[in-house]
Structure formats: C-alpha cells, structure tokens
Design an enzyme around this catalytic site. Structure first.
Site, PDB file in Angstrom:
ATOM      1  N   GLY A  31       2.391  33.105 -34.867  1.00  0.00           N
ATOM      2  CA  GLY A  31       2.645  32.181 -35.682  1.00  0.00           C
ATOM      3  C   GLY A  31       3.089  32.349 -37.223  1.00  0.00           C
ATOM      4  O   GLY A  31       3.583  33.475 -37.401  1.00  0.00           O
ATOM      5  N   LEU A  33       5.721  31.082 -38.382  1.00  0.00           N
ATOM      6  CA  LEU A  33       7.165  31.483 -37.829  1.00  0.00           C
ATOM      7  C   LEU A  33       8.017  31.630 -39.339  1.00  0.00           C
ATOM      8  O   LEU A  33       7.925  30.876 -40.152  1.00  0.00           O
ATOM      9  CB  LEU A  33       7.913  30.408 -37.045  1.00  0.00           C
ATOM     10  CG  LEU A  33       6.888  30.323 -35.835  1.00  0.00           C
ATOM     11  CD1 LEU A  33       7.598  28.981 -34.824  1.00  0.00           C
ATOM     12  CD2 LEU A  33       6.734  31.344 -34.958  1.00  0.00           C
ATOM     13  N   HIS A  34       8.982  32.537 -39.059  1.00  0.00           N
ATOM     14  CA  HIS A  34       9.955  32.800 -39.910  1.00  0.00           C
ATOM     15  C   HIS A  34      11.318  33.204 -39.257  1.00  0.00           C
ATOM     16  O   HIS A  34      11.397  33.133 -37.876  1.00  0.00           O
ATOM     17  CB  HIS A  34       9.763  34.062 -41.106  1.00  0.00           C
ATOM     18  CG  HIS A  34       9.251  35.111 -40.408  1.00  0.00           C
ATOM     19  ND1 HIS A  34      10.184  35.938 -39.692  1.00  0.00           N
ATOM     20  CD2 HIS A  34       8.127  35.753 -40.559  1.00  0.00           C
ATOM     21  CE1 HIS A  34       9.637  36.983 -39.202  1.00  0.00           C
ATOM     22  NE2 HIS A  34       8.342  37.027 -39.742  1.00  0.00           N
ATOM     23  N   GLY A  36      13.056  35.507 -38.333  1.00  0.00           N
ATOM     24  CA  GLY A  36      12.926  36.798 -37.798  1.00  0.00           C
ATOM     25  C   GLY A  36      12.340  36.145 -36.353  1.00  0.00           C
ATOM     26  O   GLY A  36      13.073  36.438 -35.327  1.00  0.00           O
ATOM     27  N   HIS A  37      11.328  35.300 -36.203  1.00  0.00           N
ATOM     28  CA  HIS A  37      10.958  34.637 -35.072  1.00  0.00           C
ATOM     29  C   HIS A  37      12.197  33.710 -34.306  1.00  0.00           C
ATOM     30  O   HIS A  37      12.422  33.629 -33.191  1.00  0.00           O
ATOM     31  CB  HIS A  37       9.669  33.843 -35.290  1.00  0.00           C
ATOM     32  CG  HIS A  37       8.613  34.753 -35.758  1.00  0.00           C
ATOM     33  ND1 HIS A  37       7.992  34.288 -36.973  1.00  0.00           N
ATOM     34  CD2 HIS A  37       7.805  35.589 -35.198  1.00  0.00           C
ATOM     35  CE1 HIS A  37       7.007  35.190 -37.017  1.00  0.00           C
ATOM     36  NE2 HIS A  37       6.675  36.016 -35.941  1.00  0.00           N
ATOM     37  N   ASP A 150       9.056  45.634 -36.035  1.00  0.00           N
ATOM     38  CA  ASP A 150       7.819  46.282 -35.314  1.00  0.00           C
ATOM     39  C   ASP A 150       8.501  47.340 -34.315  1.00  0.00           C
ATOM     40  O   ASP A 150       8.000  47.221 -33.055  1.00  0.00           O
ATOM     41  CB  ASP A 150       7.093  45.392 -34.640  1.00  0.00           C
ATOM     42  CG  ASP A 150       6.548  44.184 -36.071  1.00  0.00           C
ATOM     43  OD1 ASP A 150       5.649  44.828 -36.782  1.00  0.00           O
ATOM     44  OD2 ASP A 150       6.858  43.032 -35.910  1.00  0.00           O
ATOM     45  N   GLN A 153       5.974  49.108 -32.272  1.00  0.00           N
ATOM     46  CA  GLN A 153       5.127  48.097 -30.972  1.00  0.00           C
ATOM     47  C   GLN A 153       6.178  47.764 -29.862  1.00  0.00           C
ATOM     48  O   GLN A 153       5.953  47.900 -28.692  1.00  0.00           O
ATOM     49  CB  GLN A 153       5.104  46.926 -31.788  1.00  0.00           C
ATOM     50  CG  GLN A 153       4.725  45.629 -30.850  1.00  0.00           C
ATOM     51  CD  GLN A 153       4.322  44.295 -31.721  1.00  0.00           C
ATOM     52  OE1 GLN A 153       3.231  44.409 -32.197  1.00  0.00           O
ATOM     53  NE2 GLN A 153       5.171  43.333 -31.824  1.00  0.00           N
ATOM     54  N   SER A 186       5.520  38.031 -42.173  1.00  0.00           N
ATOM     55  CA  SER A 186       4.349  36.816 -42.420  1.00  0.00           C
ATOM     56  C   SER A 186       3.589  37.422 -43.678  1.00  0.00           C
ATOM     57  O   SER A 186       3.204  36.563 -44.554  1.00  0.00           O
ATOM     58  CB  SER A 186       3.640  36.416 -41.136  1.00  0.00           C
ATOM     59  OG  SER A 186       4.258  36.175 -40.081  1.00  0.00           O
ATOM     60  N   ARG A 187       3.357  38.633 -43.762  1.00  0.00           N
ATOM     61  CA  ARG A 187       2.561  39.099 -44.881  1.00  0.00           C
ATOM     62  C   ARG A 187       3.180  39.151 -46.009  1.00  0.00           C
ATOM     63  O   ARG A 187       2.500  39.458 -47.093  1.00  0.00           O
ATOM     64  CB  ARG A 187       2.202  40.758 -44.277  1.00  0.00           C
ATOM     65  CG  ARG A 187       0.968  40.838 -43.330  1.00  0.00           C
ATOM     66  CD  ARG A 187       0.389  41.943 -43.016  1.00  0.00           C
ATOM     67  NE  ARG A 187      -0.644  41.994 -42.182  1.00  0.00           N
ATOM     68  CZ  ARG A 187      -0.601  42.259 -40.920  1.00  0.00           C
ATOM     69  NH1 ARG A 187       0.555  42.474 -40.249  1.00  0.00           N
ATOM     70  NH2 ARG A 187      -1.379  42.024 -39.926  1.00  0.00           N
TER      71      ARG A 187
END
Ligand code: PAF
Length: 285
Positions: A31, A33-34, A36-37, A150, A153, A186-187
């Site tokens: 969630g 969202l920015h 990137g998403h 990421d 990941q 998001s961070r």
C-alpha cells in the site's frame, strides 16, 4: 473495481476468470502507492486481461523494533489511485485472514536471504517469500510484477518461483526516481526536509561507482572504499549497512571487474537519520 478482503472470495473470483481463460496480472504491494507501483500496474494493464493488486502490510517481514506500526497506510488514497490506474481487483486481507492462529510454515530461500539486506534484517526475506507464495497461491496470476528498486527481493522471488516450479512469470519493473534521483519509496515519507535533500546521496554514490567503472577501474573494493568514505562525510548518513558489488543474476559478491560486457549490480542500504533507504544500479562494463 472490486475490493476483496477474504481469501475464499478472492479465490472464487480467480476461478471464474480462469474459466474464461483470462490472463491475470498481479502487483503485490504494502500500500501507500506511489509512481513506482503505478508503473508496475501500467505494465500489468498492458500485458494482462485483468489486474489484481494486493495491499497488505505483512507483519512477518518486519523485525522487532522495525517500522511495522508506523509504516504509512492510506487506503482511501490507494483505492482512488488504483481505480485511476485501471486495477480490477484489490486483495486487501486483514493479518488474521493471512495468518490464522495455527500458522506455522515459512518458506526460505537459503543464502540469498541472509546476505545484503538479509544480513541486517534477519528473517525479513523469509517473511517476504512466505507471504508472496501465499499471495500467488491465492491470486494464481499468470504474471507478477515487482520493482527493481528491491533488487535482492526480485532475485529471491525469482529463485523461489523457479525452485518450487510455480507457473507464474515474474517481471521486474524499472526503479522510478524523483527529479533529483531519489528512488521512490513509501519510507521517504519519514524524512525531514533536510534529510530528504541529503537522501540523494545514495543515487549520487551509485553514479560515482558507475563512472569509476566506466573509466576503467577494475578494483571494486577500492571503489567501495571511496564510496563508503564519501557517505561517511555526509552528516545525515547515520549508518551504511552495506555498499556491495554483486552479480545481478546470482548475487555473488564481486571484488574485481573481470570481463568486458559483464553486468555488475551496485547495491546499497543507508540510514538517513532514522530512515533506512535502499537503492541499486546495474552497471554494464
Ligand atoms: O515489496 C513489497 O512491497 C513487499 O515486500 C511485498 C512484495 C508486497 C511482500 O509483502
């Protein structure tokens, strides 16, 4: 657009889409969202008949003392962005829907999960792979999209999918950056104005590494030393978790540039004040 909160409800929607032989695209998210998403959603929209996203701040990928509680959440805004982006379904489960009281299983990609970010965040990648496998089993997508920001990941998820013979294509989307180079995350919402200005240092260091390699420097340990010294000079950098050169396919640690035409992953995790940021760049030699 439909919001599905229960696993059986989601599975039944998926079953109906499968009966119609529709191609399902899936963007798993936590969630907030920015762009990137949204860029991953656009890729899925282009390539698939139906687009699912999940919004689930997964507790098992946060260690003790990490930011699970304060991780930014804004469902109203996410719904509106998802709708505008052309998402068909949001899977939005509660934690107790995903992890029942008797939950015991964990999926771990050995070695790859305990280096780089995994070394600093023990258990993090086991949390990620377990939830991603669960989500993939629920949504049964043909294609699943993850951001290259990421990068570790992404490599770990691809390894898991291959190792466990899952029928889903994993697609990496490019890192989206602010105008000054900061990778969207998001961070970055946690950063003060001054910290935000100084957070561009991650991208700047990656660019310095790239320049040094392009100019012919073969000793990656020497470049790493220069970068870490550079990071240490910025008073907003509280800690460098790592700055590594790795093989982009296997994440094997690289000390020297050996072959022309080879690609090298430069990846870093840096604390700007109390916020941990990551970034990376693929450098072609
Ligand atoms: O990248 C993320 O947002 C999360 O790690 C993911 C893949 C949604 C799993 O919780």
């Amino acid at each position: 657009m439909e919001i599905l909160k229960k696993i059986p409800e989601c599975k039944s929607v998926v079953n109906n889409l499968k009966k119609k032989c529709l191609i399902i695209g899936f963007v798993p998210t936590m969630g907030f969202l920015h762009e990137g998403h949204l860029s991953l959603i656009r890729m899925a929209r282009k390539e698939c008949d139906r687009v699912f996203i999940s919004i689930f701040v997964n507790p098992t990928q946060f260690g003790p003392g990490e930011d699970f509680e304060k991780y930014p959440r804004d469902m109203k805004r996410d719904i509106s962005l998802a709708k505008k982006g052309g998402v068909d379904y949001i899977f939005y489960p509660a934690a107790k829907e995903m992890y029942g009281p008797y939950f015991k299983t964990s999926v771990e990609v050995k070695e790859l999960g305990s280096i780089m970010c995994g070394k600093c965040r023990p258990g993090h990648f086991a949390g990620v792979t377990t939830v991603v496998l669960k989500l993939i089993n629920i949504v049964r997508p043909d294609k699943a999209y993850f951001g290259q920001k990421d990068y570790q990941q992404l490599v770990i998820i691809k390894r898991m999918i291959d190792d466990l013979n899952l029928d889903v294509e994993i697609i990496g989307g490019p890192t989206i950056r602010e105008n000054d180079g900061l990778a969207l995350s998001s961070r970055s919402k946690y950063l003060s104005v001054e910290e935000r200005e100084n957070a561009t240092i991650l991208y700047e260091c990656l660019k310095i590494a790239k320049d040094m390699i392009k100019k012919g420097e073969k000793d990656l340990e020497k470049i790493k030393k220069t970068i870490i010294t550079n990071l240490g000079k910025n008073r907003f950098v509280k800690k460098v978790d790592y700055f590594d050169f790795r093989d982009p396919g296997t994440l094997e640690y690289l000390k020297r540039v050996d072959k022309k035409g080879k690609k090298i992953l430069a990846a870093t995790a840096v604390w700007i004040g109390r916020t941990r940021l990551i970034d990376n760049m693929i450098i072609k030699v």
